[in-house]
Design a protein around this motif. Structure first.
Motif, PDB file in Angstrom:
ATOM      1  N   TRP A  77       0.862  -1.182   0.000  1.00  0.00           N
ATOM      2  CA  TRP A  77       0.000   0.000   0.000  1.00  0.00           C
ATOM      3  C   TRP A  77       0.901   1.236   0.000  1.00  0.00           C
ATOM      4  O   TRP A  77       1.710   1.418   0.898  1.00  0.00           O
ATOM      5  N   VAL A  78       0.777   2.076  -1.024  1.00  0.00           N
ATOM      6  CA  VAL A  78       1.566   3.291  -1.135  1.00  0.00           C
ATOM      7  C   VAL A  78       0.621   4.472  -1.217  1.00  0.00           C
ATOM      8  O   VAL A  78      -0.323   4.475  -2.022  1.00  0.00           O
ATOM      9  N   GLY A  79       0.859   5.486  -0.391  1.00  0.00           N
ATOM     10  CA  GLY A  79       0.003   6.663  -0.384  1.00  0.00           C
ATOM     11  C   GLY A  79       0.810   7.933  -0.594  1.00  0.00           C
ATOM     12  O   GLY A  79       1.907   8.077  -0.055  1.00  0.00           O
ATOM     13  N   THR A  80       0.274   8.845  -1.409  1.00  0.00           N
ATOM     14  CA  THR A  80       0.905  10.132  -1.641  1.00  0.00           C
ATOM     15  C   THR A  80      -0.014  11.243  -1.149  1.00  0.00           C
ATOM     16  O   THR A  80      -1.228  11.056  -1.016  1.00  0.00           O
ATOM     17  N   ASP A  81       0.568  12.420  -0.910  1.00  0.00           N
ATOM     18  CA  ASP A  81      -0.239  13.561  -0.514  1.00  0.00           C
ATOM     19  C   ASP A  81      -0.728  14.306  -1.751  1.00  0.00           C
ATOM     20  O   ASP A  81      -0.515  13.854  -2.887  1.00  0.00           O
ATOM     21  N   LEU A 258      -6.636  15.534  -1.748  1.00  0.00           N
ATOM     22  CA  LEU A 258      -5.856  15.334  -0.533  1.00  0.00           C
ATOM     23  C   LEU A 258      -4.739  14.317  -0.712  1.00  0.00           C
ATOM     24  O   LEU A 258      -3.743  14.350   0.022  1.00  0.00           O
ATOM     25  N   GLY A 259      -4.891  13.409  -1.656  1.00  0.00           N
ATOM     26  CA  GLY A 259      -3.864  12.390  -1.854  1.00  0.00           C
ATOM     27  C   GLY A 259      -4.430  11.192  -2.588  1.00  0.00           C
ATOM     28  O   GLY A 259      -5.623  11.126  -2.911  1.00  0.00           O
ATOM     29  N   THR A 260      -3.567  10.224  -2.850  1.00  0.00           N
ATOM     30  CA  THR A 260      -3.940   9.009  -3.566  1.00  0.00           C
ATOM     31  C   THR A 260      -3.278   7.807  -2.898  1.00  0.00           C
ATOM     32  O   THR A 260      -2.113   7.876  -2.499  1.00  0.00           O
ATOM     33  N   ASP A 261      -4.033   6.731  -2.758  1.00  0.00           N
ATOM     34  CA  ASP A 261      -3.502   5.462  -2.271  1.00  0.00           C
ATOM     35  C   ASP A 261      -3.532   4.457  -3.397  1.00  0.00           C
ATOM     36  O   ASP A 261      -4.491   4.392  -4.170  1.00  0.00           O
ATOM     37  N   GLU A 262      -2.468   3.651  -3.495  1.00  0.00           N
ATOM     38  CA  GLU A 262      -2.401   2.596  -4.508  1.00  0.00           C
ATOM     39  C   GLU A 262      -2.102   1.263  -3.842  1.00  0.00           C
ATOM     40  O   GLU A 262      -1.139   1.143  -3.083  1.00  0.00           O
ATOM     41  N   VAL A 263      -2.931   0.271  -4.131  1.00  0.00           N
ATOM     42  CA  VAL A 263      -2.706  -1.089  -3.667  1.00  0.00           C
ATOM     43  C   VAL A 263      -1.921  -1.837  -4.733  1.00  0.00           C
ATOM     44  O   VAL A 263      -2.319  -1.857  -5.902  1.00  0.00           O
TER      45      VAL A 263
END
Length: 270
Positions: A77-81, A258-263
């Motif tokens: 799980w990678v999340g960016t702002d 606000l950001g993005t999460d990638e599985v």
């Protein structure tokens, strides 16, 4: 199951969570059927409301073999702002027992290793045991929330959608709402939560043809148009399980990103 060598953490006094976190506290890692079950354990389909039927169709689309909450699985799980900078990059492991959960990687510029079991929870941050961390670091890493169970609750809910929609404390309005979401015609389900699980109002949006979950929205006060919405794009999975791959976060009031999460890769265990 990932087992970092951690010293058991002292349990801090429970503190009131904010908007999303209290709702997520009710969401452990196991599934809940969208309707009452008969004595044999099967859902009484004739008793389903249109909304419950839609959620059940979506669960069938995303998890036809009932993997979530019955088998162990792991994922990245990678999340960016909002500016694209890294916020979180972790490996997650969910046990077949909902109490078993582990997280390891980076969060807010620090390394973190975290796990929960039937016996409690433990964590280290940059190699320092949670019990030895300053209060400011525990708060920065969210280790002070929900008696230490915040991360299990948070990822158990978000990663497990749509299977988690009908968890304890949720109340589905009976009817489906035909509306638009991100310029698409969708079918929506409105869900309210008990006060002790946050009291927020959620909408979940589905493709009318396939029942794929396309996004969701939550409000603390719907009349004030507060809260946020999430868009889901793509699918990733293993062994028949298909989860949303990308999650975009936006503010309801002004659409601010606000950001993005990638599985990433998902691996289903025995």
């Amino acid at each position: 199951m990932f087992r970092p060598a951690l010293r058991p953490a002292r349990r801090p006094a429970s503190r009131a969570g904010s908007w999303l976190w209290l709702v997520l506290l009710a969401a452990a890692c196991g599934p809940r059927p969208p309707a009452d079950e008969d004595a044999s354990g099967s859902v009484a389909e004739a008793d389903l409301t249109p909304a419950q039927e839609l959620v059940a169709r979506s669960v069938t689309f995303h998890d036809p073999d009932g993997i979530w909450g019955s088998r162990s699985l792991s994922m990245s799980w990678v999340g960016t702002d909002g500016e694209g900078g890294e916020r979180v990059a972790v490996e997650l492991e969910f046990g077949a027992d909902e109490r078993d959960f582990a997280l390891s990687g980076r969060y807010r510029g620090s390394s973190i290793a975290y796990e929960t079991t039937a016996d409690g929870w433990a964590a280290t941050v940059d190699g320092v045991a949670q019990a030895d961390l300053p209060d400011a670091d525990r708060e920065r890493m969210r280790l002070h929330r929900e008696d230490g169970m915040f991360w299990r609750s948070y990822y158990g809910f978000l990663a497990g959608l749509p299977m988690k929609i009908s968890d304890p404390g949720s109340h589905l309005d009976p009817d489906i709402v035909e509306t638009t979401f991100m310029d698409r015609e969708v079918h929506a389900v409105r869900v309210t939560y008990d006060p002790d699980t946050g009291g927020d109002t959620w909408y979940f949006y589905f493709d009318p043809a396939t029942a794929q979950l396309l996004g969701c929205r939550f409000y603390h006060d719907e009349s004030a148009n507060d809260g946020e919405y999430l868009t889901f794009e793509g699918l990733t999975g293993d062994g028949g399980l298909r989860l949303p791959r990308l999650r975009g976060w936006y503010v309801n009031a002004d659409g601010r990103h606000l950001g993005t999460d990638e599985v990433g890769t998902i691996r289903v265990g025995p």
